[in-house]
Motif scaffolding. Sequence first.
Motif, PDB file in Angstrom:
ATOM      1  N   VAL A 141       2.925   4.118  -3.504  1.00 28.84           N
ATOM      2  CA  VAL A 141       1.939   5.366  -4.249  1.00 28.84           C
ATOM      3  C   VAL A 141       3.017   6.464  -4.325  1.00 28.84           C
ATOM      4  O   VAL A 141       3.952   6.690  -3.607  1.00 28.84           O
ATOM      5  N   ARG A 143      -1.310   8.373  -5.951  1.00 31.49           N
ATOM      6  CA  ARG A 143      -1.842   7.708  -7.179  1.00 31.49           C
ATOM      7  C   ARG A 143      -0.895   6.506  -7.240  1.00 31.49           C
ATOM      8  O   ARG A 143       0.245   6.474  -6.639  1.00 31.49           O
ATOM      9  N   PRO A 144      -0.967   5.305  -7.969  1.00 28.75           N
ATOM     10  CA  PRO A 144      -0.386   4.303  -7.914  1.00 28.75           C
ATOM     11  C   PRO A 144       1.242   4.369  -8.501  1.00 28.75           C
ATOM     12  O   PRO A 144       1.320   5.299  -9.316  1.00 28.75           O
ATOM     13  N   THR A 188      -1.601   0.297  -6.600  1.00 25.49           N
ATOM     14  CA  THR A 188      -2.722   0.137  -5.525  1.00 25.49           C
ATOM     15  C   THR A 188      -4.034   0.487  -6.247  1.00 25.49           C
ATOM     16  O   THR A 188      -4.959   0.850  -5.484  1.00 25.49           O
ATOM     17  N   GLY A 189      -4.347   0.602  -7.573  1.00 24.59           N
ATOM     18  CA  GLY A 189      -5.576   0.711  -8.176  1.00 24.59           C
ATOM     19  C   GLY A 189      -5.446   0.770  -9.507  1.00 24.59           C
ATOM     20  O   GLY A 189      -4.535   0.486 -10.229  1.00 24.59           O
ATOM     21  N   SER A 190      -6.387   0.602 -10.242  1.00 22.54           N
ATOM     22  CA  SER A 190      -6.660  -0.125 -11.535  1.00 22.54           C
ATOM     23  C   SER A 190      -7.701   1.106 -12.140  1.00 22.54           C
ATOM     24  O   SER A 190      -8.734   1.540 -11.469  1.00 22.54           O
ATOM     25  N   SER A 191      -7.491   1.205 -13.611  1.00 23.27           N
ATOM     26  CA  SER A 191      -8.562   1.998 -14.167  1.00 23.27           C
ATOM     27  C   SER A 191      -8.957   1.331 -15.711  1.00 23.27           C
ATOM     28  O   SER A 191      -8.170   0.647 -16.141  1.00 23.27           O
ATOM     29  N   ARG A 231       0.887  -1.129  -0.098  1.00 22.20           N
ATOM     30  CA  ARG A 231       0.049   0.084  -0.028  1.00 22.20           C
ATOM     31  C   ARG A 231       0.941   1.246  -0.100  1.00 22.20           C
ATOM     32  O   ARG A 231       0.286   2.259  -0.360  1.00 22.20           O
TER      33      ARG A 231
END
Length: 197
Positions: A79, A84-85, A138-141, A76
């Motif tokens: 970032v 943001r990742p 830490t996230g996807s789009s 985590r």
Amino acid sequence: MRAFLDACAVPAEHVDAQASGFRLWAGGPEDRSERWRQIATELLGGPRRTQHTHCEWRVRAERVNAILDALDGAAREDVTRYGRPLVGLVVGGPARLIDPATGEAYAGVSVEDSGRFEVDGYGRTLGVSGVRATIGSTGSSLSLWLSFPGDHRLPAAAAHVQEHAPVRFSVKHWRRWTPSRTGDGYRSIRIPSPLAR
């Protein structure tokens, strides 16, 4: 994403079908950034491009799973200072939507049929659809831009794509592109969603 593309699209003829890259963004903790730089170099070799904002490595198809495995181990703390990742695999490319009645790309919906008209400053051209997915630490789009036929085929085309899409389409973001009065380009007008009932 793969199931959606298989059901709804064929690669566009005027460019390579898929482009993959691994990005390490600037502005993260130095130790985390250095760790990812080492992972990328070990798996992919030297970076293809180094810019002020990020480093990017080319990802061959046979290395995608190795990168995804590495991303599974992200923490985590991976970032940037903006939250943001820190790293991400970017996969995507242009395509043409399939007419479910024929299994072929829609007739009359292509870059050539639209005079190679550029829709925006990001290289998107009227008549071609595309997808871009970013699988981050830490996230996807997921980003879709879709060129449907603008005639009587629109409701069925939109329903077919919605049935297979990994997201629900907004009712607000539908536009019809029509030739300008001078004939040297196109203009867009907002239309109601063809999926509204």
